[in-house]
Design an enzyme around this catalytic site. Structure first.
Site, PDB file in Angstrom:
ATOM      1  N   GLY A   8       0.841  -1.222   0.000  1.00 19.37           N
ATOM      2  CA  GLY A   8       0.000   0.000   0.000  1.00 19.37           C
ATOM      3  C   GLY A   8       0.859   1.249   0.000  1.00 19.37           C
ATOM      4  O   GLY A   8       0.488   2.281   0.566  1.00 19.37           O
ATOM      5  N   ASP A  34       2.283  -1.729  -4.367  1.00 16.38           N
ATOM      6  CA  ASP A  34       0.882  -1.293  -4.267  1.00 16.38           C
ATOM      7  C   ASP A  34       0.093  -2.019  -5.344  1.00 16.38           C
ATOM      8  O   ASP A  34       0.669  -2.616  -6.261  1.00 16.38           O
ATOM      9  CB  ASP A  34       0.772   0.236  -4.469  1.00 16.38           C
ATOM     10  CG  ASP A  34      -0.493   0.834  -3.856  1.00 16.38           C
ATOM     11  OD1 ASP A  34      -0.390   1.502  -2.811  1.00 16.38           O
ATOM     12  OD2 ASP A  34      -1.588   0.620  -4.431  1.00 16.38           O
ATOM     13  N   ASP A  53      -0.810  -7.177  -5.196  1.00 20.91           N
ATOM     14  CA  ASP A  53      -2.173  -7.185  -4.658  1.00 20.91           C
ATOM     15  C   ASP A  53      -2.157  -8.087  -3.430  1.00 20.91           C
ATOM     16  O   ASP A  53      -1.948  -9.299  -3.545  1.00 20.91           O
ATOM     17  CB  ASP A  53      -3.136  -7.720  -5.729  1.00 20.91           C
ATOM     18  CG  ASP A  53      -4.574  -7.795  -5.207  1.00 20.91           C
ATOM     19  OD1 ASP A  53      -4.803  -7.604  -3.996  1.00 20.91           O
ATOM     20  OD2 ASP A  53      -5.465  -8.060  -6.038  1.00 20.91           O
ATOM     21  N   TYR A 142     -14.697  -0.968   9.249  1.00 13.82           N
ATOM     22  CA  TYR A 142     -13.283  -0.603   9.407  1.00 13.82           C
ATOM     23  C   TYR A 142     -12.797  -0.975  10.811  1.00 13.82           C
ATOM     24  O   TYR A 142     -11.761  -1.617  10.976  1.00 13.82           O
ATOM     25  CB  TYR A 142     -13.146   0.907   9.174  1.00 13.82           C
ATOM     26  CG  TYR A 142     -11.741   1.457   9.268  1.00 13.82           C
ATOM     27  CD1 TYR A 142     -10.770   1.106   8.337  1.00 13.82           C
ATOM     28  CD2 TYR A 142     -11.403   2.371  10.268  1.00 13.82           C
ATOM     29  CE1 TYR A 142      -9.492   1.647   8.406  1.00 13.82           C
ATOM     30  CE2 TYR A 142     -10.129   2.917  10.335  1.00 13.82           C
ATOM     31  CZ  TYR A 142      -9.173   2.554   9.409  1.00 13.82           C
ATOM     32  OH  TYR A 142      -7.910   3.099   9.478  1.00 13.82           O
TER      33      TYR A 142
HETATM   34  P1  NAD Z   1      -4.441   5.006   1.845  1.00 19.54           P
HETATM   35  O1  NAD Z   1      -5.846   4.704   1.503  1.00 19.54           O
HETATM   36  O2  NAD Z   1      -3.927   6.371   1.595  1.00 19.54           O
HETATM   37  O3  NAD Z   1      -3.474   3.984   1.086  1.00 19.54           O
HETATM   38  C1  NAD Z   1      -3.735   2.614   1.035  1.00 19.54           C
HETATM   39  C2  NAD Z   1      -3.029   2.059  -0.177  1.00 19.54           C
HETATM   40  O4  NAD Z   1      -3.341   0.671  -0.254  1.00 19.54           O
HETATM   41  C3  NAD Z   1      -3.486   2.688  -1.508  1.00 19.54           C
HETATM   42  O5  NAD Z   1      -2.357   3.183  -2.198  1.00 19.54           O
HETATM   43  C4  NAD Z   1      -4.156   1.543  -2.251  1.00 19.54           C
HETATM   44  O6  NAD Z   1      -3.907   1.578  -3.657  1.00 19.54           O
HETATM   45  C5  NAD Z   1      -3.489   0.342  -1.616  1.00 19.54           C
HETATM   46  N1  NAD Z   1      -4.294  -0.878  -1.703  1.00 19.54           N
HETATM   47  C6  NAD Z   1      -5.632  -1.028  -1.591  1.00 19.54           C
HETATM   48  N2  NAD Z   1      -5.975  -2.317  -1.771  1.00 19.54           N
HETATM   49  C7  NAD Z   1      -4.829  -2.996  -1.973  1.00 19.54           C
HETATM   50  C8  NAD Z   1      -4.525  -4.358  -2.215  1.00 19.54           C
HETATM   51  N3  NAD Z   1      -5.491  -5.286  -2.315  1.00 19.54           N
HETATM   52  N4  NAD Z   1      -3.227  -4.714  -2.369  1.00 19.54           N
HETATM   53  C9  NAD Z   1      -2.255  -3.784  -2.304  1.00 19.54           C
HETATM   54  N5  NAD Z   1      -2.479  -2.476  -2.115  1.00 19.54           N
HETATM   55  C10 NAD Z   1      -3.758  -2.087  -1.940  1.00 19.54           C
HETATM   56  O7  NAD Z   1      -4.218   4.576   3.366  1.00 19.54           O
HETATM   57  P2  NAD Z   1      -3.165   5.160   4.431  1.00 19.54           P
HETATM   58  O8  NAD Z   1      -3.775   6.370   5.024  1.00 19.54           O
HETATM   59  O9  NAD Z   1      -1.822   5.230   3.844  1.00 19.54           O
HETATM   60  O10 NAD Z   1      -3.271   4.018   5.557  1.00 19.54           O
HETATM   61  C11 NAD Z   1      -2.396   2.933   5.615  1.00 19.54           C
HETATM   62  C12 NAD Z   1      -2.747   2.103   6.817  1.00 19.54           C
HETATM   63  O11 NAD Z   1      -2.715   2.919   7.996  1.00 19.54           O
HETATM   64  C13 NAD Z   1      -4.152   1.495   6.787  1.00 19.54           C
HETATM   65  O12 NAD Z   1      -4.134   0.239   7.434  1.00 19.54           O
HETATM   66  C14 NAD Z   1      -4.968   2.463   7.618  1.00 19.54           C
HETATM   67  O13 NAD Z   1      -6.095   1.833   8.186  1.00 19.54           O
HETATM   68  C15 NAD Z   1      -3.950   2.839   8.674  1.00 19.54           C
HETATM   69  N6  NAD Z   1      -4.274   4.113   9.308  1.00 19.54           N
HETATM   70  C16 NAD Z   1      -4.253   5.279   8.598  1.00 19.54           C
HETATM   71  C17 NAD Z   1      -4.574   6.467   9.217  1.00 19.54           C
HETATM   72  C18 NAD Z   1      -4.579   7.770   8.475  1.00 19.54           C
HETATM   73  O14 NAD Z   1      -5.056   8.771   9.024  1.00 19.54           O
HETATM   74  N7  NAD Z   1      -4.032   7.836   7.252  1.00 19.54           N
HETATM   75  C19 NAD Z   1      -4.911   6.467  10.577  1.00 19.54           C
HETATM   76  C20 NAD Z   1      -4.953   5.264  11.269  1.00 19.54           C
HETATM   77  C21 NAD Z   1      -4.607   4.088  10.630  1.00 19.54           C
HETATM   78  C1  AKB Z   2      -9.857   7.094   8.885  1.00 16.19           C
HETATM   79  O1  AKB Z   2     -10.419   8.170   9.146  1.00 16.19           O
HETATM   80  O2  AKB Z   2     -10.419   6.100   8.404  1.00 16.19           O
HETATM   81  C2  AKB Z   2      -8.384   7.004   9.239  1.00 16.19           C
HETATM   82  C3  AKB Z   2      -8.212   6.483  10.619  1.00 16.19           C
HETATM   83  C4  AKB Z   2      -8.193   7.438  11.751  1.00 16.19           C
HETATM   84  O3  AKB Z   2      -8.087   5.321  10.823  1.00 16.19           O
HETATM   85  N1  AKB Z   2      -7.778   8.272   9.021  1.00 16.19           N
END
Ligand code: NAD
Ligand code: AKB
Length: 319
Positions: A8, A34, A53, A142
């Site tokens: 990702g 990704d 994937d 989620y």
């Molecule tokens: P994002 O949505 O920006 O990026 C996720 C990436 O995963 C995308 O580039 C997408 O193309 C890729 N993806 C989706 N399905 C896929 C698959 N089957 N195989 C491979 N790649 C795939 O998410 P993010 O904000 O970078 O978050 C990353 C992780 O951190 C997640 O687990 C999210 O729950 C966690 N998280 C994020 C936040 C936040 O605020 N950004 C907060 C808490 C937790």
């Molecule tokens: C979301 O809003 O889904 C994320 C998170 C806090 O996990 N940014």
């Protein structure tokens, strides 16, 4: 040192984690991957890139073997708003992807970082200074995948000795890649709209207080946790980490310090509002502070000043 795989990697976190890991360990050692194809000329093009994937275990296995991977930062997932729209796909990607990563890690002796979230809590959890160990009964798909992911990581560590680690990340604010469809995305969108149009229409109520963090702190937390002495980790999977808590109204006031004519109004999205209303307003992160020395660098004022300065550089426009 064996290689590092980031799944990702083109998302909000990966776009900043990959360059940070490459800076620290060397570009050749860090494989970005990704579902999407890497845009040429992006930071991800500075080192190896693989199309992976995560729902297909053979694709993970192949890249782990070919690049002699020893650590996987597993970021591929659907975020909260998208997961509510497509709960079945969210289960497949969030749980299926994590299971596949853990199985490969078990077979090839890899350490795994997998982020949990404030979304792992629900309406029956105490919302202020949410304890490290408390009730976790989330009501969103989620959240269900985040709690199950924490437990699955614990299981692989206890049963198979896989070195699994994780953080319960708050909403992340950043200026490199846009967020991927979550409930806390407003806290990024607001900066882009404030600089471009001096106006933002917010999808959460003005008083929706949530736990938030600036991306440089989050990246440092992930790398520090993965480098920590395993014997000091009393909670290994899913440490609470916190930096700041604010409402849309309070963030708008802070932006007005830099852009005095900025105006916010509200057009509430009931789906995201319901999710936000079930999440913590603030986390107790004392376990992370004690076990591996966690402390954030940025608060609301310093984050806002940095975001505005960097986005003005990126977007141009009036000062
Ligand atoms: P994002 O949505 O920006 O990026 C996720 C990436 O995963 C995308 O580039 C997408 O193309 C890729 N993806 C989706 N399905 C896929 C698959 N089957 N195989 C491979 N790649 C795939 O998410 P993010 O904000 O970078 O978050 C990353 C992780 O951190 C997640 O687990 C999210 O729950 C966690 N998280 C994020 C936040 C936040 O605020 N950004 C907060 C808490 C937790
Ligand atoms: C979301 O809003 O889904 C994320 C998170 C806090 O996990 N940014």
């Amino acid at each position: 040192m064996r290689g590092i795989l980031v799944t990702g990697a083109l998302g909000q976190i990966g776009s900043e984690l990959v360059p940070a890991l490459r800076e620290r360990y060397g570009a050749d050692l860090v494989v970005a991957s990704d579902l999407r194809m890497s845009p040429s000329g992006s930071d991800q093009a500075e080192g190896p890139y693989a199309h992976v994937d995560c729902t297909d275990p053979s694709q993970i296995l192949e890249v782990v073997r070919r690049h002699e991977i020893g650590t996987i930062y597993h970021l591929a997932a659907l975020l909260s708003r998208v997961a509510e729209e497509k709960p079945q796909v969210a289960w497949t990607v969030n749980m299926g992807g994590l299971y596949n990563v853990l199985e490969v890690a078990r077979q090839y002796d890899c350490a795994v970082f997998s982020p949990s979230s404030i979304g792992a809590f629900g309406p029956s959890t105490p919302r202020d200074q949410t304890p490290q160990v408390t009730i976790q009964r989330p009501t969103s798909m989620y959240g269900v995948t985040k709690v199950a992911g924490e437990l699955l990581g614990d299981f692989y560590a206890a049963r198979f000795g896989v070195d699994t680690r994780g953080l319960r990340l708050p909403g992340l604010i950043s200026h490199i890649a846009l967020p991927g469809g979550g409930t806390t995305d407003y806290a990024v969108d607001i900066f882009y709209q404030a600089i471009r149009y001096r106006h933002y229409s917010c999808f959460l109520r003005p008083d929706s207080c949530l736990d938030m963090m600036y991306m440089p702190d989050a990246i440092r937390a992930m790398i520090t946790l993965m480098e920590a002495d395993e014997t000091s980790l009393t909670h290994r999977n899913a440490y609470n980490v916190a930096a700041m808590s604010f409402t849309p109204d309070r963030l708008a006031q802070e932006i007005q310090v830099h852009i005095p004519d900025f105006v916010i109004d509200y057009e509430v999205d009931p789906v995201r509002q319901a999710i936000a209303d079930s999440w913590p307003r603030s986390l107790d992160d004392s376990a992370a502070r004690t076990d591996w020395g966690w402390a954030p660098d940025y608060d609301l004022a310093s984050m806002t000043a940095d975001m505005i300065a960097r986005l003005r550089g990126k977007l141009g426009g009036p000062n």
